[in-house]
Motif scaffolding. Structure first.
Motif, short mmCIF file in Angstrom:
data_model
loop_
_atom_site.label_atom_id
_atom_site.label_comp_id
_atom_site.label_asym_id
_atom_site.label_seq_id
_atom_site.Cartn_x
_atom_site.Cartn_y
_atom_site.Cartn_z
N TYR A 79 0.57 -1.30 0.26
CA TYR A 79 0.49 0.26 -0.17
C TYR A 79 0.50 0.99 -0.09
O TYR A 79 0.13 2.50 0.51
N GLU A 87 -0.50 9.96 5.59
CA GLU A 87 -1.88 9.82 5.09
C GLU A 87 -3.35 9.10 6.46
O GLU A 87 -4.11 9.79 6.22
N ASP A 108 -8.17 7.95 6.83
CA ASP A 108 -6.96 9.16 5.84
C ASP A 108 -7.87 10.52 5.88
O ASP A 108 -8.86 10.60 6.12
N ARG A 155 -8.79 13.01 3.16
CA ARG A 155 -9.69 12.33 2.75
C ARG A 155 -11.09 12.10 3.21
O ARG A 155 -11.64 12.35 3.13
N ASP A 176 -11.98 10.05 5.32
CA ASP A 176 -13.09 8.41 5.22
C ASP A 176 -11.34 7.47 5.69
O ASP A 176 -10.74 7.71 5.99
N TYR A 177 -12.01 6.67 5.50
CA TYR A 177 -11.29 4.78 5.84
C TYR A 177 -10.59 4.96 4.68
O TYR A 177 -10.51 5.15 3.47
N HIS A 178 -8.83 5.03 5.20
CA HIS A 178 -8.36 4.86 4.63
C HIS A 178 -7.61 3.71 3.22
O HIS A 178 -9.11 2.76 2.52
N ARG A 179 -7.74 3.42 1.57
CA ARG A 179 -7.84 2.77 0.54
C ARG A 179 -7.57 1.50 1.26
O ARG A 179 -8.04 1.07 0.20
N TRP A 180 -6.76 1.12 1.57
CA TRP A 180 -6.40 -0.11 1.90
C TRP A 180 -7.43 -1.04 3.00
O TRP A 180 -8.19 -2.05 2.67
N TYR A 193 -10.77 -0.93 2.27
CA TYR A 193 -11.15 -0.84 1.02
C TYR A 193 -11.30 -2.04 0.24
O TYR A 193 -11.83 -2.87 0.14
N ALA A 194 -9.85 -2.20 -0.08
CA ALA A 194 -8.96 -2.89 -0.72
C ALA A 194 -9.30 -4.19 0.22
O ALA A 194 -8.89 -5.43 -1.27
N ASP A 251 -14.09 -2.84 5.85
CA ASP A 251 -15.37 -1.75 6.23
C ASP A 251 -16.31 -3.18 6.24
O ASP A 251 -17.46 -2.25 6.66
#
Length: 457
Positions: free
Chosen positions: A114, A123, A185, A188, A190-194, A196-197, A201
């Motif tokens: 990531y 981040e 994050d 942003r 919001d929850y970090h992209r990782w 969701y990836a 979530d």
């Protein structure tokens, strides 16, 4: 009957229960320490079942008191701890201790996947710290214990688990999400992209405001149950609500955390290297924080001092600041104590053989802890226009620590509270509709202005 607000304030060491009246005055308290259990690797950790039983027994006893009418209950506790519930609402794992070593291979794989350690740290405003970054625990479970991970219905931060014990409703809230978890994050919002990836979530309950509450009936008593709050954010709340001018809060205990709610900038690489991080306020705004494991280091070193000098543990509680000892010790810039959780910038000397008494060694210990504390506070303040420092928590009762604070920060207005209610009072206030004035701290916290020490060093 006095109408009261109940708060469970759960620290790693002390478990506390408070009742506050409608003016936020403490009318009842109970403290306890609970024995730890061990996880599957034998590492010591919180005994969730014992904690649950103590909370239930304590609350049932409070409800039975005829002099009090409890109408709200809220929860403050340490962060970096997750309770993983199965589909029946039962914990699947121990409450993994945030001091436990994190699997380096899993950490390396995560950061490589990531964007690298520094990128993630900036981040998520969370310096790399293993299990202290509690979001990584979820990644670790998914990678290393997939059979357990597959059974998780919800993962709750500890404050929200305590609320769940009363309501059966799983929720998330900002102050717990934002406490060095690697989950959020900050740019942003919001929850970090990782998150969701990896599908994390899906096991994180819906986010609700920290001020949210749930109406329920418990043993024929109608109660408003709060959703819980992270203890550092809770300790900050009474100051934010009652003070308009910028300030820094030094919250002392197992961790010493300097909290600056007036910094709006994203963390830099230097901030991360200096172990700075961000928390989230209940309104989602940033709090710049700098921390070190002062209370833990202090306890370990005092245990060594007690054993070496043949004193019972607790002897140190009666030691007061001695200017002659201090002036003697500061003429010697050497470092005598090795702190496990702090990067040593100087080599450690021979050790306790250099000291003729417990008192002298103790003053040296406090000098070295204060040197770390100065860096922590300076890093947290940064470029903010702060002229006032509030100190609360366990170290307000430490005369040597407080005298050294008054000396080193003589250009600031430094105030302490004689009643270290800290996070407990914030937890009561966050679900109350009662407004507070700028006289609140003076009336409720027994604020005391520290007088600077002046002498030639």
């Amino acid at each position: 009957m006095t109408r009261v607000n109940a708060v469970f304030d759960i620290g790693k060491t002390n478990k506390k229960f408070f009742l506050f009246d409608e003016e936020y005055r403490e009318v009842f308290r109970e403290y306890t320490r609970l024995p730890e259990t061990a996880d599957e690797d034998g590492y010591p950790t919180e005994d969730l079942e014992l904690l649950r039983k103590w909370i239930k027994d304590t609350f049932d006893a409070a409800l039975a008191k005829t002099e009090f009418n409890i109408h709200t209950v809220n929860f403050s506790s340490y962060g970096a701890s997750l309770v993983h519930l199965d589909y029946k609402g039962q914990p699947l794992t121990p409450l993994y201790n945030y001091t436990k070593d994190f699997d380096p291979e899993t950490a390396a794989a995560f950061y490589a996947k990531y964007g690298g350690e520094m990128a993630i740290a900036k981040e998520t405003a969370s310096p790399q710290a293993g299990f202290l970054n509690s979001g990584l625990q979820l990644y670790w479970l998914k990678e290393r214990k997939p059979e357990i991970f597959s059974k998780i219905k919800y993962s709750l931060h500890l404050p929200q688990y305590l609320s769940y014990l009363f309501t059966g409703i799983p929720v998330s809230e900002y102050t717990s999400i934002g406490c060095h978890t690697n989950l959020w994050d900050y740019d942003r919002e919001d929850y970090h992209r990782w998150v969701y990836a990896e599908g994390i979530d899906r096991i994180l309950p819906p986010i609700v405001p920290t001020s949210a509450s749930i109406n329920t009936t418990y043993q024929d008593h109608k109660l408003k149950i709060g959703v819980g709050i992270h203890d550092s954010s809770s300790a900050l709340l009474p100051y934010i609500l009652s003070k308009k001018k910028p300030f820094l809060l030094l919250s002392t205990g197992t961790w010493s955390i300097a909290l600056n709610p007036y910094s709006t900038e994203s963390l830099t690489e230097k901030d991360i290297e200096d172990n700075c991080l961000n928390y989230l306020r209940i309104d989602g705004k940033r709090v710049k924080a700098s921390r070190f494991f002062m209370g833990n280091e202090y306890r370990l070193q005092v245990e060594k001092l007690s054993e070496y000098f043949g004193k019972e543990y607790g002897y140190h509680h009666d030691i007061t600041f001695d200017a002659d000892i201090y002036l003697k010790r500061v003429k010697d810039p050497a470092v005598y104590f090795e702190f496990g959780g702090v990067l040593q910038k100087q080599e450690v000397e021979a050790g306790l053989t250099a000291f003729g008494s417990f008192e002298e060694a103790y003053h040296q210990l406090m000098i070295e802890l204060m040197n770390q504390q100065i860096s922590v506070i300076t890093n947290a303040i940064g470029d903010s226009d702060i002229k006032t420092i509030y100190i609360d928590g366990g170290f307000t009762d430490n005369d040597v620590f407080m005298k050294l604070m008054s000396h080193h920060f003589s250009s600031f207005k430094v105030l302490s509270t004689q009643s270290p209610l800290g996070s407990a009072l914030g937890a009561a206030m966050v679900i109350s509709d009662k407004k507070v004035t700028n006289k609140f701290l003076k009336e409720n916290y027994a604020m005391k202005k520290l007088v600077p020490l002046f002498f030639d060093v």
